[in-house]
Design a protein around this motif. Structure first.
Motif, PDB file in Angstrom:
ATOM      1  N   LEU A  13      34.066 -19.481  24.886  1.00 37.43           N
ATOM      2  CA  LEU A  13      32.957 -18.587  24.529  1.00 37.43           C
ATOM      3  C   LEU A  13      33.022 -18.327  23.033  1.00 37.43           C
ATOM      4  CD1 LEU A  13      32.882 -15.783  27.269  1.00 37.43           C
ATOM      5  CD2 LEU A  13      31.686 -17.974  27.221  1.00 37.43           C
ATOM      6  N   HIS A  14      31.865 -18.397  22.377  1.00 37.86           N
ATOM      7  CA  HIS A  14      31.848 -18.084  20.953  1.00 37.86           C
ATOM      8  C   HIS A  14      31.013 -16.832  20.689  1.00 37.86           C
ATOM      9  CE1 HIS A  14      27.921 -19.900  20.849  1.00 37.86           C
ATOM     10  NE2 HIS A  14      28.397 -21.110  21.120  1.00 37.86           N
ATOM     11  N   LEU A  15      30.772 -16.547  19.426  1.00 37.96           N
ATOM     12  CA  LEU A  15      30.072 -15.303  19.083  1.00 37.96           C
ATOM     13  C   LEU A  15      28.695 -15.204  19.747  1.00 37.96           C
ATOM     14  CD1 LEU A  15      30.776 -14.683  15.280  1.00 37.96           C
ATOM     15  CD2 LEU A  15      31.704 -13.436  17.254  1.00 37.96           C
ATOM     16  N   GLY A 218      19.789 -16.401  24.814  1.00 35.37           N
ATOM     17  CA  GLY A 218      19.447 -16.800  23.443  1.00 35.37           C
ATOM     18  C   GLY A 218      18.050 -17.407  23.351  1.00 35.37           C
ATOM     19  N   GLN A 219      17.512 -17.332  22.134  1.00 36.25           N
ATOM     20  CA  GLN A 219      16.157 -17.841  21.876  1.00 36.25           C
ATOM     21  C   GLN A 219      16.011 -19.330  22.145  1.00 36.25           C
ATOM     22  OE1 GLN A 219      15.408 -16.889  17.793  1.00 36.25           O
ATOM     23  NE2 GLN A 219      14.363 -14.984  18.321  1.00 36.25           N
ATOM     24  N   ASP A 220      17.127 -20.044  22.157  1.00 36.72           N
ATOM     25  CA  ASP A 220      17.043 -21.489  22.393  1.00 36.72           C
ATOM     26  C   ASP A 220      16.471 -21.791  23.778  1.00 36.72           C
ATOM     27  OD1 ASP A 220      19.438 -20.236  23.198  1.00 36.72           O
ATOM     28  OD2 ASP A 220      20.414 -22.172  23.493  1.00 36.72           O
ATOM     29  N   LEU A 221      16.454 -20.806  24.670  1.00 41.65           N
ATOM     30  CA  LEU A 221      15.927 -21.036  26.017  1.00 41.65           C
ATOM     31  C   LEU A 221      14.517 -20.477  26.206  1.00 41.65           C
ATOM     32  CD1 LEU A 221      19.253 -20.564  27.951  1.00 41.65           C
ATOM     33  CD2 LEU A 221      17.873 -22.643  27.860  1.00 41.65           C
ATOM     34  N   ARG A 246      17.945 -13.289  19.118  1.00 40.94           N
ATOM     35  CA  ARG A 246      18.152 -14.234  18.016  1.00 40.94           C
ATOM     36  C   ARG A 246      19.474 -14.959  18.205  1.00 40.94           C
ATOM     37  NH1 ARG A 246      21.918 -11.401  15.153  1.00 40.94           N
ATOM     38  NH2 ARG A 246      21.817  -9.216  15.736  1.00 40.94           N
ATOM     39  N   LEU A 247      19.590 -16.111  17.563  1.00 42.82           N
ATOM     40  CA  LEU A 247      20.816 -16.896  17.702  1.00 42.82           C
ATOM     41  C   LEU A 247      21.789 -16.534  16.594  1.00 42.82           C
ATOM     42  CD1 LEU A 247      19.221 -20.361  18.542  1.00 42.82           C
ATOM     43  CD2 LEU A 247      20.097 -18.615  20.117  1.00 42.82           C
ATOM     44  N   ILE A 248      23.064 -16.592  16.929  1.00 39.31           N
ATOM     45  CA  ILE A 248      24.099 -16.372  15.921  1.00 39.31           C
ATOM     46  C   ILE A 248      24.328 -17.715  15.228  1.00 39.31           C
ATOM     47  CG2 ILE A 248      26.483 -15.650  15.538  1.00 39.31           C
ATOM     48  CD1 ILE A 248      24.811 -13.432  16.735  1.00 39.31           C
ATOM     49  N   ARG A 249      24.244 -17.703  13.924  1.00 45.12           N
ATOM     50  CA  ARG A 249      24.376 -18.965  13.178  1.00 45.12           C
ATOM     51  C   ARG A 249      25.614 -18.961  12.306  1.00 45.12           C
ATOM     52  NH1 ARG A 249      19.635 -21.697  13.736  1.00 45.12           N
ATOM     53  NH2 ARG A 249      18.001 -20.462  14.704  1.00 45.12           N
ATOM     54  N   ASP A 250      26.039 -20.152  11.908  1.00 45.60           N
ATOM     55  CA  ASP A 250      27.179 -20.223  10.985  1.00 45.60           C
ATOM     56  C   ASP A 250      26.672 -20.029   9.552  1.00 45.60           C
ATOM     57  OD1 ASP A 250      26.084 -22.596  10.158  1.00 45.60           O
ATOM     58  OD2 ASP A 250      27.563 -23.861  11.185  1.00 45.60           O
ATOM     59  N   GLU A 251      27.563 -20.123   8.579  1.00 47.16           N
ATOM     60  CA  GLU A 251      27.176 -19.838   7.191  1.00 47.16           C
ATOM     61  C   GLU A 251      26.090 -20.805   6.718  1.00 47.16           C
ATOM     62  OE1 GLU A 251      30.374 -20.389   8.062  1.00 47.16           O
ATOM     63  OE2 GLU A 251      30.976 -18.268   8.175  1.00 47.16           O
ATOM     64  N   ALA A 252      26.096 -22.021   7.290  1.00 47.46           N
ATOM     65  CA  ALA A 252      25.112 -23.024   6.866  1.00 47.46           C
ATOM     66  C   ALA A 252      23.780 -22.837   7.599  1.00 47.46           C
ATOM     67  CB  ALA A 252      25.660 -24.428   7.124  1.00 47.46           C
ATOM     68  N   GLY A 253      23.714 -21.820   8.472  1.00 47.80           N
ATOM     69  CA  GLY A 253      22.458 -21.551   9.174  1.00 47.80           C
ATOM     70  C   GLY A 253      22.315 -22.346  10.458  1.00 47.80           C
ATOM     71  N   LYS A 254      23.350 -23.081  10.816  1.00 48.50           N
ATOM     72  CA  LYS A 254      23.274 -23.883  12.048  1.00 48.50           C
ATOM     73  C   LYS A 254      23.682 -23.035  13.242  1.00 48.50           C
ATOM     74  CE  LYS A 254      25.258 -27.712  12.997  1.00 48.50           C
ATOM     75  NZ  LYS A 254      26.645 -27.989  12.825  1.00 48.50           N
ATOM     76  N   ARG A 255      23.018 -23.247  14.373  1.00 44.00           N
ATOM     77  CA  ARG A 255      23.383 -22.426  15.523  1.00 44.00           C
ATOM     78  C   ARG A 255      24.730 -22.893  16.078  1.00 44.00           C
ATOM     79  NH1 ARG A 255      20.838 -25.054  20.663  1.00 44.00           N
ATOM     80  NH2 ARG A 255      22.382 -24.043  21.946  1.00 44.00           N
ATOM     81  N   LEU A 256      25.474 -21.937  16.614  1.00 47.56           N
ATOM     82  CA  LEU A 256      26.829 -22.241  17.070  1.00 47.56           C
ATOM     83  C   LEU A 256      26.789 -23.096  18.326  1.00 47.56           C
ATOM     84  CD1 LEU A 256      28.552 -18.760  16.677  1.00 47.56           C
ATOM     85  CD2 LEU A 256      28.377 -20.635  15.027  1.00 47.56           C
ATOM     86  N   ALA A 257      27.731 -24.015  18.413  1.00 45.77           N
ATOM     87  CA  ALA A 257      27.821 -24.870  19.601  1.00 45.77           C
ATOM     88  C   ALA A 257      29.176 -24.640  20.253  1.00 45.77           C
ATOM     89  CB  ALA A 257      27.659 -26.325  19.209  1.00 45.77           C
ATOM     90  N   LYS A 258      29.294 -25.127  21.474  1.00 48.11           N
ATOM     91  CA  LYS A 258      30.534 -24.974  22.233  1.00 48.11           C
ATOM     92  C   LYS A 258      31.743 -25.483  21.457  1.00 48.11           C
ATOM     93  CE  LYS A 258      30.056 -23.096  26.264  1.00 48.11           C
ATOM     94  NZ  LYS A 258      29.106 -23.529  27.260  1.00 48.11           N
ATOM     95  N   ARG A 280      30.304  -5.761  15.783  1.00 45.79           N
ATOM     96  CA  ARG A 280      29.726  -5.686  14.428  1.00 45.79           C
ATOM     97  C   ARG A 280      29.261  -7.058  13.950  1.00 45.79           C
ATOM     98  NH1 ARG A 280      33.133  -1.435  13.561  1.00 45.79           N
ATOM     99  NH2 ARG A 280      34.944  -2.784  13.241  1.00 45.79           N
ATOM    100  N   MET A 281      30.089  -8.083  14.233  1.00 41.86           N
ATOM    101  CA  MET A 281      29.756  -9.430  13.757  1.00 41.86           C
ATOM    102  C   MET A 281      28.444  -9.933  14.328  1.00 41.86           C
ATOM    103  SD  MET A 281      33.210 -11.678  13.646  1.00 41.86           S
ATOM    104  CE  MET A 281      34.582 -10.657  14.041  1.00 41.86           C
ATOM    105  N   VAL A 282      28.138  -9.542  15.574  1.00 41.65           N
ATOM    106  CA  VAL A 282      26.883 -10.025  16.163  1.00 41.65           C
ATOM    107  C   VAL A 282      25.742  -9.028  15.967  1.00 41.65           C
ATOM    108  CG1 VAL A 282      28.084 -11.435  17.864  1.00 41.65           C
ATOM    109  CG2 VAL A 282      27.377  -9.120  18.504  1.00 41.65           C
ATOM    110  N   GLY A 283      26.051  -7.909  15.301  1.00 42.67           N
ATOM    111  CA  GLY A 283      24.990  -6.949  14.979  1.00 42.67           C
ATOM    112  C   GLY A 283      24.638  -5.991  16.101  1.00 42.67           C
TER     113      GLY A 283
END
Ligand code: GLU
Length: 284
Positions: A13-15, A218-221, A246-258, A280-283
């Motif tokens: 599981l990620h953020l 997540g919005q991806d669905l 909204r999706l949690i993204r990495d610093e490059a703006g890419k959505r997190l993957a497994k 806090r990290m996920v807002g």
């Protein structure tokens, strides 16, 4: 109110998962409702018991709890197969032996050079097998997938309530017509060629079986939700309220993957983060 979190035990599981799980848990708690967990382990080639154990551990650590027993898709084969058989017998469903390459070739042919139209699952199926002998093969035939004949299945106008937001800010009452379902969704796969029931059918049956009133994810669905709403009407099941976040993204703006182990909850735990840090990290 009944909400749920429905992870697939195919990786850590990620953020992004933490966000979905906490949002669904908080929503149920605030309303005095119930939060349920469902393990989406339908794909037995990818699901692993150690990932499932890690999911329980991470969620408990985050302060989330749920009633036992947990629903696991791997135990629901009979329920899925009964619906597949029914859809097939009623002519909403047809066999398809195309692989990815066949679909790409057939979908690209009419407009040389142009991108073939895409739906929530990738390229829209051009209908190659519809009306052929393959179409008549029953679910369970090796190497034959089964597709919903959207032109037969979709009727009239559909609507669902979105209390979160789609990727383009969609919210409130979302409506679409049967014609739009055909054009935007196409003939989606409901039983895979490897014999497993496809996500879209399993999720609709499971949400109904668990009495889910509010789906938080997540919005991806968001786009796939239209498929779910068409299936709910076809199968006589209620449509829950949807809350896409909204999706949690990495610093490059890419959505997190497994495979994004760097943002695995387990990694943050090892590094000494607290559950509140994760919130806090996920807002939240
Ligand atoms: N099992 C899906 C996933 O892990 C979630 C499906 C859903 O929430 O509808 O992405």
């Amino acid at each position: 109110m009944i909400t749920r979190f429905a992870p697939s035990p195919t990786g850590p599981l990620h953020l992004g998962h933490a966000f979905s799980a906490l949002a669904a848990f908080d929503m149920a708690r605030a309303a005095g409702g119930q939060f349920l967990l469902r393990i989406e382990d339908i794909d037995q080639t990818r699901a692993r018991p150690e990932w499932e154990a890690q999911i329980y551990d991470d969620l408990h650590w985050l302060g989330i709890d749920w009633p036992e027993p947990v629903m696991r898709q791997s135990t629901r084969g009979a329920a899925y197969q009964a619906v597949l058989k029914d859809l097939f017998q009623n002519g909403f469903f047809y066999g398809c032996a195309c692989n990815r390459r066949d679909i790409l070739a057939a979908a690209s042919a009419p407009q040389e050079g142009a991108e073939p139209p895409a739906g929530p699952d990738g390229i829209l199926y051009p209908g190659t097998c519809r009306g052929t002998e393959i179409a008549l093969l029953p679910p369970g035939t090796p190497n034959v997938a089964h597709r919903l004949d959207m032109g037969q299945a979709a009727i009239g106008i559909y609507a669902f309530t979105e209390t979160g937001e789609g990727p383009n800010g969609e919210s409130g009452t979302i409506t679409f017509t049967a014609e739009e379902a055909v054009a935007l969704l196409g003939d989606v796969v409901l039983a895979r060629r490897d014999g497993f029931v496809a996500y879209h059918l399993a999720v609709v049956l499971d949400d109904a079986a668990q009495g889910i009133t509010h789906v938080v994810r997540g919005q991806d669905l968001f786009e796939a939700t239209r498929i779910h709403v068409v299936l709910q009407r076809l199968l006589g099941l209620p449509t829950p309220i949807y809350h896409h976040h909204r999706l949690i993204r990495d610093e490059a703006g890419k959505r997190l993957a497994k495979r994004d182990d760097a943002r695995a909850i387990a990694r943050y735990r090892e590094d000494g983060a607290s559950p509140d840090d994760i919130r806090r990290m996920v807002g939240l």
